[in-house]
Design an enzyme around this catalytic site. Structure first.
Site, PDB file in Angstrom:
ATOM      1  N   GLN A 125      -5.293  68.158 -69.781  1.00  0.00           N
ATOM      2  CA  GLN A 125      -6.367  67.641 -70.640  1.00  0.00           C
ATOM      3  C   GLN A 125      -5.775  66.703 -71.689  1.00  0.00           C
ATOM      4  O   GLN A 125      -4.948  67.124 -72.499  1.00  0.00           O
ATOM      5  CB  GLN A 125      -7.049  68.822 -71.337  1.00  0.00           C
ATOM      6  N   SER A 128      -6.400  65.316 -77.376  1.00  0.00           N
ATOM      7  CA  SER A 128      -5.786  65.195 -78.710  1.00  0.00           C
ATOM      8  C   SER A 128      -4.806  64.029 -78.782  1.00  0.00           C
ATOM      9  O   SER A 128      -4.133  63.693 -77.805  1.00  0.00           O
ATOM     10  CB  SER A 128      -5.029  66.481 -79.054  1.00  0.00           C
ATOM     11  N   GLU A 245     -14.791  75.448 -72.121  1.00  0.00           N
ATOM     12  CA  GLU A 245     -13.497  75.791 -72.700  1.00  0.00           C
ATOM     13  C   GLU A 245     -13.641  76.900 -73.741  1.00  0.00           C
ATOM     14  O   GLU A 245     -12.813  77.784 -73.848  1.00  0.00           O
ATOM     15  CB  GLU A 245     -12.887  74.535 -73.339  1.00  0.00           C
ATOM     16  N   ASN A 362     -10.950  77.393 -85.249  1.00  0.00           N
ATOM     17  CA  ASN A 362     -12.019  78.316 -85.639  1.00  0.00           C
ATOM     18  C   ASN A 362     -12.772  77.837 -86.880  1.00  0.00           C
ATOM     19  O   ASN A 362     -13.964  78.144 -87.036  1.00  0.00           O
ATOM     20  CB  ASN A 362     -11.444  79.724 -85.838  1.00  0.00           C
ATOM     21  N   GLU A 363     -12.084  77.056 -87.736  1.00  0.00           N
ATOM     22  CA  GLU A 363     -12.812  76.508 -88.897  1.00  0.00           C
ATOM     23  C   GLU A 363     -13.937  75.590 -88.388  1.00  0.00           C
ATOM     24  O   GLU A 363     -15.067  75.649 -88.867  1.00  0.00           O
ATOM     25  CB  GLU A 363     -11.858  75.707 -89.804  1.00  0.00           C
TER      26      GLU A 363
HETATM   27  C1  FAD Z   1      -1.610  76.178 -77.426  1.00  0.00           C
HETATM   28  C2  FAD Z   1      -2.318  74.869 -77.590  1.00  0.00           C
HETATM   29  C3  FAD Z   1      -2.673  74.145 -76.460  1.00  0.00           C
HETATM   30  C4  FAD Z   1      -3.312  72.911 -76.595  1.00  0.00           C
HETATM   31  N1  FAD Z   1      -3.584  72.203 -75.456  1.00  0.00           N
HETATM   32  C5  FAD Z   1      -4.171  70.987 -75.558  1.00  0.00           C
HETATM   33  C6  FAD Z   1      -4.426  70.213 -74.387  1.00  0.00           C
HETATM   34  O1  FAD Z   1      -4.110  70.620 -73.267  1.00  0.00           O
HETATM   35  N2  FAD Z   1      -4.997  68.998 -74.522  1.00  0.00           N
HETATM   36  C7  FAD Z   1      -5.366  68.514 -75.751  1.00  0.00           C
HETATM   37  O2  FAD Z   1      -5.932  67.427 -75.785  1.00  0.00           O
HETATM   38  N3  FAD Z   1      -5.125  69.212 -76.891  1.00  0.00           N
HETATM   39  C8  FAD Z   1      -4.534  70.431 -76.820  1.00  0.00           C
HETATM   40  N4  FAD Z   1      -4.272  71.169 -77.950  1.00  0.00           N
HETATM   41  C9  FAD Z   1      -4.541  70.561 -79.262  1.00  0.00           C
HETATM   42  C10 FAD Z   1      -5.704  71.186 -79.995  1.00  0.00           C
HETATM   43  O3  FAD Z   1      -6.925  70.788 -79.414  1.00  0.00           O
HETATM   44  C11 FAD Z   1      -5.597  70.761 -81.470  1.00  0.00           C
HETATM   45  O4  FAD Z   1      -4.421  71.366 -81.996  1.00  0.00           O
HETATM   46  C12 FAD Z   1      -6.793  71.176 -82.283  1.00  0.00           C
HETATM   47  O5  FAD Z   1      -7.953  70.476 -81.892  1.00  0.00           O
HETATM   48  C13 FAD Z   1      -6.570  70.940 -83.800  1.00  0.00           C
HETATM   49  O6  FAD Z   1      -6.142  69.640 -84.041  1.00  0.00           O
HETATM   50  P1  FAD Z   1      -4.823  69.361 -84.909  1.00  0.00           P
HETATM   51  O7  FAD Z   1      -3.692  70.177 -84.346  1.00  0.00           O
HETATM   52  O8  FAD Z   1      -4.644  67.899 -85.013  1.00  0.00           O
HETATM   53  O9  FAD Z   1      -5.115  69.976 -86.355  1.00  0.00           O
HETATM   54  P2  FAD Z   1      -5.988  69.310 -87.504  1.00  0.00           P
HETATM   55  O10 FAD Z   1      -7.240  68.758 -86.939  1.00  0.00           O
HETATM   56  O11 FAD Z   1      -5.105  68.387 -88.282  1.00  0.00           O
HETATM   57  O12 FAD Z   1      -6.356  70.574 -88.373  1.00  0.00           O
HETATM   58  C14 FAD Z   1      -5.431  71.164 -89.296  1.00  0.00           C
HETATM   59  C15 FAD Z   1      -6.174  72.284 -90.046  1.00  0.00           C
HETATM   60  O13 FAD Z   1      -7.262  71.710 -90.821  1.00  0.00           O
HETATM   61  C16 FAD Z   1      -8.494  72.330 -90.464  1.00  0.00           C
HETATM   62  N5  FAD Z   1      -9.580  71.334 -90.472  1.00  0.00           N
HETATM   63  C17 FAD Z   1      -9.528  70.079 -89.956  1.00  0.00           C
HETATM   64  N6  FAD Z   1     -10.717  69.467 -90.119  1.00  0.00           N
HETATM   65  C18 FAD Z   1     -11.548  70.360 -90.728  1.00  0.00           C
HETATM   66  C19 FAD Z   1     -12.912  70.338 -91.139  1.00  0.00           C
HETATM   67  N7  FAD Z   1     -13.680  69.269 -90.952  1.00  0.00           N
HETATM   68  N8  FAD Z   1     -13.420  71.454 -91.724  1.00  0.00           N
HETATM   69  C20 FAD Z   1     -12.678  72.557 -91.920  1.00  0.00           C
HETATM   70  N9  FAD Z   1     -11.353  72.641 -91.548  1.00  0.00           N
HETATM   71  C21 FAD Z   1     -10.809  71.565 -90.953  1.00  0.00           C
HETATM   72  C22 FAD Z   1      -8.275  72.857 -89.045  1.00  0.00           C
HETATM   73  O14 FAD Z   1      -9.165  73.906 -88.744  1.00  0.00           O
HETATM   74  C23 FAD Z   1      -6.821  73.303 -89.108  1.00  0.00           C
HETATM   75  O15 FAD Z   1      -6.729  74.578 -89.681  1.00  0.00           O
HETATM   76  C24 FAD Z   1      -3.621  72.393 -77.867  1.00  0.00           C
HETATM   77  C25 FAD Z   1      -3.273  73.134 -79.020  1.00  0.00           C
HETATM   78  C26 FAD Z   1      -2.618  74.349 -78.890  1.00  0.00           C
HETATM   79  C27 FAD Z   1      -2.249  75.104 -80.131  1.00  0.00           C
END
Ligand code: FAD
Length: 379
Positions: A125, A128, A245, A362-363
């Protein structure tokens, strides 16, 4: 809803149980997120396919056995009960396939689904990006129209692609209209990772597994039939299938009921001097797993009666991800210092910690529940 198996469901369960018991790898395979483990998991997936168990709910012409939704849940339950291997094909069969069934052309379905079912094409997928996680609509990877060649040129970077280091294909969102509002100018593409201009750079996780990848696109040409759904409608295609998902398909209740049963077994084999507070946590964890099972049965009933669970999948996601952390934390407390040694519970705990992050944090799910299910005012 009658919770007991009908005669046909009981026969289906017995057949699945007998096959899984006779064929599941013993000892268990190494992690499918390592290069060696992944290859062994692909062999297992092909065995499942040959026996007709890889995609039980799909039409026969694509390799399925047209199992009902309830039978699918039964298969999942039996799968986890047997301790069978993790599904390294899950991003294809559980996340992309629902989108293909709903938005794909007949040509795309015929070309892609049988190979996916047979674990010949292995999908990851690509949503991100370094600057687009929770705020997915901030995607910068773009696709430029190549009118003469009849296709698109992809460029940019995807990150956190689970098992991207080992997969053969990627489904992902790319910006096709830079002028349109952020959610509107995105298109859903299906990309072979051996296309010219693709660079896959694997990287390790904290738990030592090595399947994550950054995927770079440098003017990668894909033809028009690599577009799933309409051009510029990728957000709609992606969001219509995020329920898969967060909800039923990626994390069915069988997985957590099995963990809860293992936890009860762990507690009951540790002698009579179990701390009552810890015993209570074990019971609460088991009850919560059963509650998730019953909740999903209600969702299945809704779906069978034509009601779309819609945003309720955010509730599933919150529930299963927090339940998983809770079950594993209790197990580690039961094990005491020994729990920190490498083993199924400590590895499971490390992965459980990622549950509140992947599939939308979860947020973000709490905001969806507040605004779209409870109708609370937007900020
Ligand atoms: C084990 C694992 C597998 C994954 N596999 C895939 C994959 O196969 N393909 C893929 O595309 N992605 C994948 N991901 C990525 C995943 O989708 C992202 O990590 C996730 O969407 C969060 O994005 P970020 O890491 O950029 O964190 P951020 O978006 O930067 O968030 C950081 C923190 O801020 C909080 N936050 C951000 N915005 C808000 C808001 N508006 N309100 C409240 N809180 C907020 C978040 O909840 C989090 O706690 C994977 C992640 C993990 C951990």
């Amino acid at each position: 809803m009658d919770l007991s198996d009908s005669p046909a469901e009981a026969a289906f369960r017995a057949e699945a149980r007998a096959w899984l018991t006779a064929n599941r790898p013993d000892p268990p395979l190494p992690s499918g997120d390592t290069a060696t483990g992944f290859a062994l998991h692909v062999e297992w997936e092909r065995m499942l396919f040959d026996a007709g168990w890889s995609v039980v709910s799909w039409p026969r012409r694509y390799g399925g056995r047209e199992a009902s939704l309830v039978e699918w849940l039964i298969f999942e339950e039996e799968y986890y009960r047997a301790g069978a291997p993790q599904r390294v094909t899950q991003n294809g069969i559980f996340l992309l396939a629902p989108a293909l069934f709903r938005f794909g052309t007949a040509e795309q379905q015929n070309r892609l689904l049988p190979r996916m079912a047979a674990a010949q094409d292995l999908w990851c997928q690509g949503w991100s990006e370094p600057e687009a996680g929770s705020d997915l609509a901030a995607i910068r990877s773009r696709a430029l129209r190549d009118e003469r060649a009849g296709g698109w040129l992809l460029s940019g970077q995807k990150t956190w692609t689970t098992r991207g280091a080992f997969c053969t294909h990627l489904f992902g969102l790319f910006r096709t209209d830079a002028q349109a509002p952020r959610h509107r100018g995105l298109t859903y593409f299906l990309v072979p990772l051996d296309a010219e201009g693709v660079t896959v750079r694997g990287f390790g996780r904290l738990d030592g597994d090595e399947g994550f990848a950054d995927v770079f696109f440098d003017d990668v040409f894909v033809p028009d039939d690599a577009v799933l759904g309409e051009v510029d409608q990728g957000w709609h295609v992606a969001m219509a299938t995020t329920g898969s998902e967060r909800g039923l398909t990626l994390r069915s209740p069988g997985r957590f009921r099995h963990t809860a049963r293992r936890l009860v077994h762990l507690a009951t084999t540790r002698g009579d001097d179990l701390d009552p507070l810890l015993a209570d946590e074990v019971v609460q964890g088991w009850m919560a797993a059963e509650a998730y099972h019953l909740f999903t049965l209600r969702q299945v009933t809704d779906m069978l009666e034509g009601r779309d669970p819609g945003q309720a999948s955010s509730l599933n996601k919150l529930f299963w991800s927090e339940l998983d952390v809770r079950l594993h934390t209790t197990a580690l407390e039961l094990l005491g210092p020994a729990g920190e040694l490498d083993g199924p519970w400590s590895r499971g705990f490390q992965f459980a910690l990622a549950g509140p992050i992947y599939a939308g944090t979860n947020e973000i799910q709490r905001t969806i529940v507040a605004e779209r299910l409870l109708g609370l005012p937007r900020k």
